[in-house]
Design a protein around this motif. Structure first.
Motif, PDB file in Angstrom:
ATOM      1  N   PHE A 163       0.837  -1.197   0.000  1.00 37.79           N
ATOM      2  CA  PHE A 163       0.000   0.000   0.000  1.00 37.79           C
ATOM      3  C   PHE A 163       0.870   1.244   0.000  1.00 37.79           C
ATOM      4  O   PHE A 163       1.949   1.256   0.603  1.00 37.79           O
ATOM      5  CB  PHE A 163      -0.862   0.055   1.273  1.00 37.79           C
ATOM      6  N   TYR A 164       0.371   2.297  -0.646  1.00 36.75           N
ATOM      7  CA  TYR A 164       0.983   3.594  -0.460  1.00 36.75           C
ATOM      8  C   TYR A 164       0.716   3.961   0.999  1.00 36.75           C
ATOM      9  O   TYR A 164      -0.367   3.680   1.528  1.00 36.75           O
ATOM     10  CB  TYR A 164       0.369   4.612  -1.420  1.00 36.75           C
ATOM     11  N   GLU A 165       1.680   4.535   1.656  1.00 37.36           N
ATOM     12  CA  GLU A 165       1.588   4.803   3.099  1.00 37.36           C
ATOM     13  C   GLU A 165       0.267   5.453   3.510  1.00 37.36           C
ATOM     14  O   GLU A 165      -0.355   5.050   4.498  1.00 37.36           O
ATOM     15  CB  GLU A 165       2.765   5.685   3.509  1.00 37.36           C
ATOM     16  N   ASP A 166      -0.205   6.434   2.764  1.00 40.16           N
ATOM     17  CA  ASP A 166      -1.447   7.122   3.111  1.00 40.16           C
ATOM     18  C   ASP A 166      -2.690   6.263   2.893  1.00 40.16           C
ATOM     19  O   ASP A 166      -3.764   6.604   3.378  1.00 40.16           O
ATOM     20  CB  ASP A 166      -1.602   8.405   2.299  1.00 40.16           C
ATOM     21  N   ASP A 167      -2.549   5.168   2.147  1.00 43.13           N
ATOM     22  CA  ASP A 167      -3.688   4.312   1.830  1.00 43.13           C
ATOM     23  C   ASP A 167      -3.754   3.024   2.651  1.00 43.13           C
ATOM     24  O   ASP A 167      -4.620   2.183   2.418  1.00 43.13           O
ATOM     25  CB  ASP A 167      -3.655   3.933   0.337  1.00 43.13           C
ATOM     26  N   LEU A 168      -2.863   2.885   3.619  1.00 40.36           N
ATOM     27  CA  LEU A 168      -2.872   1.696   4.464  1.00 40.36           C
ATOM     28  C   LEU A 168      -4.182   1.597   5.235  1.00 40.36           C
ATOM     29  O   LEU A 168      -4.614   2.580   5.835  1.00 40.36           O
ATOM     30  CB  LEU A 168      -1.739   1.759   5.487  1.00 40.36           C
ATOM     31  N   PRO A 169      -4.820   0.441   5.237  1.00 40.35           N
ATOM     32  CA  PRO A 169      -6.004   0.276   6.090  1.00 40.35           C
ATOM     33  C   PRO A 169      -5.629   0.524   7.554  1.00 40.35           C
ATOM     34  O   PRO A 169      -4.507   0.227   7.979  1.00 40.35           O
ATOM     35  CB  PRO A 169      -6.404  -1.185   5.865  1.00 40.35           C
ATOM     36  N   ALA A 170      -6.534   1.066   8.310  1.00 37.07           N
ATOM     37  CA  ALA A 170      -6.263   1.448   9.705  1.00 37.07           C
ATOM     38  C   ALA A 170      -5.699   0.295  10.527  1.00 37.07           C
ATOM     39  O   ALA A 170      -4.806   0.493  11.353  1.00 37.07           O
ATOM     40  CB  ALA A 170      -7.532   1.993  10.348  1.00 37.07           C
ATOM     41  N   GLU A 171      -6.210  -0.926  10.307  1.00 39.52           N
ATOM     42  CA  GLU A 171      -5.738  -2.054  11.122  1.00 39.52           C
ATOM     43  C   GLU A 171      -4.276  -2.417  10.846  1.00 39.52           C
ATOM     44  O   GLU A 171      -3.660  -3.142  11.611  1.00 39.52           O
ATOM     45  CB  GLU A 171      -6.640  -3.285  10.954  1.00 39.52           C
ATOM     46  N   TRP A 172      -3.733  -1.910   9.755  1.00 39.89           N
ATOM     47  CA  TRP A 172      -2.331  -2.191   9.417  1.00 39.89           C
ATOM     48  C   TRP A 172      -1.455  -0.940   9.445  1.00 39.89           C
ATOM     49  O   TRP A 172      -0.324  -0.959   8.985  1.00 39.89           O
ATOM     50  CB  TRP A 172      -2.237  -2.865   8.059  1.00 39.89           C
ATOM     51  N   ALA A 173      -1.943   0.133   9.988  1.00 32.51           N
ATOM     52  CA  ALA A 173      -1.194   1.400  10.004  1.00 32.51           C
ATOM     53  C   ALA A 173       0.177   1.248  10.667  1.00 32.51           C
ATOM     54  O   ALA A 173       1.141   1.912  10.273  1.00 32.51           O
ATOM     55  CB  ALA A 173      -2.006   2.485  10.706  1.00 32.51           C
ATOM     56  N   HIS A 174       0.287   0.361  11.633  1.00 32.94           N
ATOM     57  CA  HIS A 174       1.564   0.170  12.335  1.00 32.94           C
ATOM     58  C   HIS A 174       2.646  -0.446  11.439  1.00 32.94           C
ATOM     59  O   HIS A 174       3.818  -0.454  11.799  1.00 32.94           O
ATOM     60  CB  HIS A 174       1.359  -0.671  13.597  1.00 32.94           C
ATOM     61  N   TYR A 175       2.277  -0.946  10.268  1.00 36.66           N
ATOM     62  CA  TYR A 175       3.274  -1.521   9.363  1.00 36.66           C
ATOM     63  C   TYR A 175       4.191  -0.462   8.746  1.00 36.66           C
ATOM     64  O   TYR A 175       5.255  -0.796   8.233  1.00 36.66           O
ATOM     65  CB  TYR A 175       2.617  -2.406   8.295  1.00 36.66           C
ATOM     66  N   VAL A 176       3.833   0.814   8.839  1.00 37.75           N
ATOM     67  CA  VAL A 176       4.768   1.874   8.456  1.00 37.75           C
ATOM     68  C   VAL A 176       5.991   1.767   9.355  1.00 37.75           C
ATOM     69  O   VAL A 176       7.138   1.760   8.897  1.00 37.75           O
ATOM     70  CB  VAL A 176       4.120   3.272   8.567  1.00 37.75           C
ATOM     71  N   THR A 177       5.753   1.646  10.648  1.00 40.79           N
ATOM     72  CA  THR A 177       6.835   1.508  11.623  1.00 40.79           C
ATOM     73  C   THR A 177       7.522   0.162  11.497  1.00 40.79           C
ATOM     74  O   THR A 177       8.753   0.077  11.584  1.00 40.79           O
ATOM     75  CB  THR A 177       6.283   1.693  13.053  1.00 40.79           C
ATOM     76  N   VAL A 178       6.760  -0.902  11.281  1.00 39.02           N
ATOM     77  CA  VAL A 178       7.338  -2.245  11.127  1.00 39.02           C
ATOM     78  C   VAL A 178       8.347  -2.245   9.986  1.00 39.02           C
ATOM     79  O   VAL A 178       9.467  -2.741  10.130  1.00 39.02           O
ATOM     80  CB  VAL A 178       6.229  -3.304  10.899  1.00 39.02           C
ATOM     81  N   ASN A 179       7.969  -1.689   8.829  1.00 36.75           N
ATOM     82  CA  ASN A 179       8.888  -1.648   7.686  1.00 36.75           C
ATOM     83  C   ASN A 179      10.116  -0.803   7.994  1.00 36.75           C
ATOM     84  O   ASN A 179      11.242  -1.218   7.727  1.00 36.75           O
ATOM     85  CB  ASN A 179       8.178  -1.116   6.435  1.00 36.75           C
ATOM     86  N   ALA A 180       9.929   0.378   8.572  1.00 34.92           N
ATOM     87  CA  ALA A 180      11.059   1.263   8.871  1.00 34.92           C
ATOM     88  C   ALA A 180      11.982   0.664   9.920  1.00 34.92           C
ATOM     89  O   ALA A 180      13.215   0.668   9.753  1.00 34.92           O
ATOM     90  CB  ALA A 180      10.546   2.627   9.323  1.00 34.92           C
ATOM     91  N   ASP A 181      11.414   0.122  10.999  1.00 36.47           N
ATOM     92  CA  ASP A 181      12.224  -0.430  12.091  1.00 36.47           C
ATOM     93  C   ASP A 181      13.034  -1.655  11.665  1.00 36.47           C
ATOM     94  O   ASP A 181      14.074  -1.939  12.254  1.00 36.47           O
ATOM     95  CB  ASP A 181      11.352  -0.807  13.284  1.00 36.47           C
ATOM     96  N   PHE A 182      12.567  -2.385  10.666  1.00 37.93           N
ATOM     97  CA  PHE A 182      13.306  -3.548  10.173  1.00 37.93           C
ATOM     98  C   PHE A 182      14.728  -3.154   9.758  1.00 37.93           C
ATOM     99  O   PHE A 182      15.657  -3.951   9.857  1.00 37.93           O
ATOM    100  CB  PHE A 182      12.571  -4.177   8.981  1.00 37.93           C
ATOM    101  N   PHE A 183      14.908  -1.910   9.338  1.00 34.99           N
ATOM    102  CA  PHE A 183      16.202  -1.454   8.834  1.00 34.99           C
ATOM    103  C   PHE A 183      17.067  -0.767   9.885  1.00 34.99           C
ATOM    104  O   PHE A 183      18.141  -0.263   9.563  1.00 34.99           O
ATOM    105  CB  PHE A 183      15.981  -0.535   7.628  1.00 34.99           C
ATOM    106  N   ASP A 184      16.641  -0.784  11.146  1.00 31.93           N
ATOM    107  CA  ASP A 184      17.432  -0.155  12.206  1.00 31.93           C
ATOM    108  C   ASP A 184      18.859  -0.683  12.251  1.00 31.93           C
ATOM    109  O   ASP A 184      19.802   0.091  12.370  1.00 31.93           O
ATOM    110  CB  ASP A 184      16.769  -0.330  13.573  1.00 31.93           C
ATOM    111  N   ASP A 185      19.031  -1.995  12.175  1.00 36.73           N
ATOM    112  CA  ASP A 185      20.373  -2.594  12.225  1.00 36.73           C
ATOM    113  C   ASP A 185      21.059  -2.605  10.865  1.00 36.73           C
ATOM    114  O   ASP A 185      22.282  -2.558  10.785  1.00 36.73           O
ATOM    115  CB  ASP A 185      20.307  -4.026  12.759  1.00 36.73           C
ATOM    116  N   LEU A 186      20.277  -2.683   9.790  1.00 36.63           N
ATOM    117  CA  LEU A 186      20.837  -2.756   8.436  1.00 36.63           C
ATOM    118  C   LEU A 186      21.280  -1.415   7.892  1.00 36.63           C
ATOM    119  O   LEU A 186      22.167  -1.356   7.042  1.00 36.63           O
ATOM    120  CB  LEU A 186      19.800  -3.332   7.466  1.00 36.63           C
ATOM    121  N   GLY A 187      20.630  -0.363   8.327  1.00 36.78           N
ATOM    122  CA  GLY A 187      20.895   0.948   7.744  1.00 36.78           C
ATOM    123  C   GLY A 187      20.310   1.021   6.351  1.00 36.78           C
ATOM    124  O   GLY A 187      19.250   0.470   6.079  1.00 36.78           O
ATOM    125  N   SER A 188      21.040   1.644   5.449  1.00 32.97           N
ATOM    126  CA  SER A 188      20.606   1.757   4.062  1.00 32.97           C
ATOM    127  C   SER A 188      21.665   1.110   3.181  1.00 32.97           C
ATOM    128  O   SER A 188      22.569   1.778   2.675  1.00 32.97           O
ATOM    129  CB  SER A 188      20.406   3.228   3.682  1.00 32.97           C
TER     130      SER A 188
END
Length: 104
Positions: free
Chosen positions: A56-81
């Motif tokens: 989903f485009y971030e603004d179009d995420l269904p409310a029940e999955w809104a936390h997946y914005v953070t899930v996707n971003a946090d996955f890269f905490d150790d990996l960086g870019s």
């Protein structure tokens, strides 16, 4: 804004999205795929090929999955870019929310 992979991807990982991504920003964890928010160019090529409609485009995420914005971003905490999933290969971890998903 960026594209986000949500719950329907868990334990599916079809990977058609990886083949369509022109910038190689979709990374493979143990149980699902993740889009790197800083590497995604918002082209949308991945969204229509997902067989389980998990992208989903971030603004179009269904409310029940809104936390997946953070899930996707946090996955890269150790990996960086790392600058591309192909050279990184599968990552032997998941976000803690994904790792415990479905656990009794």
């Amino acid at each position: 804004m960026t594209y986000v992979i949500a719950e329907p991807c868990i334990d599916v990982m079809d990977k058609a999205c990886i083949e369509e991504c022109p910038v190689d920003c979709i990374y493979e964890g143990r149980r699902m795929l993740y889009i790197h928010p800083d590497e995604c160019v918002d082209c949308g090529a991945c969204e229509p090929v997902c067989p389980v409609e998990a992208i989903f485009y971030e603004d179009d995420l269904p409310a029940e999955w809104a936390h997946y914005v953070t899930v996707n971003a946090d996955f890269f905490d150790d990996l960086g870019s790392p600058g591309g999933a192909a050279k990184t290969g599968p990552v032997d971890k998941d976000h803690s929310h994904v790792a415990r998903h479905g656990a009794g």
